[in-house]
Motif scaffolding. Structure first.
Motif: not given
Length: 214
Positions: A20-23, A27-29, A67-68
């Motif tokens: 999620x942090x990588x997203x 910018x791929x949230x 990103x949760x």
């Protein structure tokens, strides 16, 4: 709509957070679990897969940087991630009652609480007012870092995270028992404000298990 299966092991929980942090960083949230149907499905019960104990800094919103969405994280925050009795009890609740498989102690660079403690030790300022309880709790960890020859504020902040974990795992508690039994893990993370990236501090305690699960 029923809630989706949640990560139920420390490895799965950590993998989900890092993904999620990588997203978030790239910018791929996907903004999961934020729609009306999912909100309604959680009304009767919450089953977060991780406890995130972090600093209250307004730039450190856990659901955003990982990103949760609703029901995913049990978030506990205090300035400088100070571990008092109420905070410890809240973390215990997340582990023992809600069944979280992971506890993250989340610090960050440019931490105001660490800087304030450093300034007090350097004699540049004095303890005063209602902020005193916060600074007093950070000072011992800053002093410990200085004894190790570490004076860079961001590296001191990382040591503060590690020492917070040591305190959290001191004594007999639901969390320490869950960790001993392998049902839960506690990891430290540091967040870089400019980049938005979190990193696991020190040796990743779940690295081997994550490799085996890949």
């Amino acid at each position: 709509m029923e809630p989706e299966p949640r990560p139920n092991t420390p490895v799965a929980a950590l993998t989900e957070l890092l993904a999620g942090n990588d997203r978030f960083v790239t910018g791929r949230r996907v903004h999961p679990h934020q729609d009306a149907h999912y909100r309604a499905s959680l009304a009767a019960e919450q089953r977060p897969f991780a406890v995130v104990f972090g600093c209250s800094d307004s730039r450190l919103a856990a659901e955003m940087i990982f990103d949760r969405g609703l029901g995913d994280l049990f978030v506990v925050r205090t300035a400088g991630h100070i571990l008092g009795a109420e905070v410890r009890a809240s973390i215990e609740y997340g582990v023992s009652v809600l069944g979280a498989a992971l506890v993250v102690v989340l610090g960050h660079d440019s931490c105001g609480a660490v800087k304030a403690a450093h300034d007090v030790l350097a004699g540049d300022t004095a303890l005063a007012g209602e902020l005193t309880p916060i600074v007093e709790r950070v000072v011992p960890n800053v002093r410990f870092a200085h004894r190790q020859g570490v004076t860079d504020p961001d590296r001191v902040a990382e040591i503060h995270v590690r020492r917070t974990i040591e305190t959290l795992l001191t004594g007999d508690s639901a969390t320490t028992r869950a960790v001993a039994e392998g049902r839960c893990a506690v990891v430290g993370m540091s967040y870089r404000l400019a980049e938005g990236r979190v990193s696991v501090l020190g040796a990743d305690p779940l690295a081997e298990d994550r490799l085996d699960a890949a």
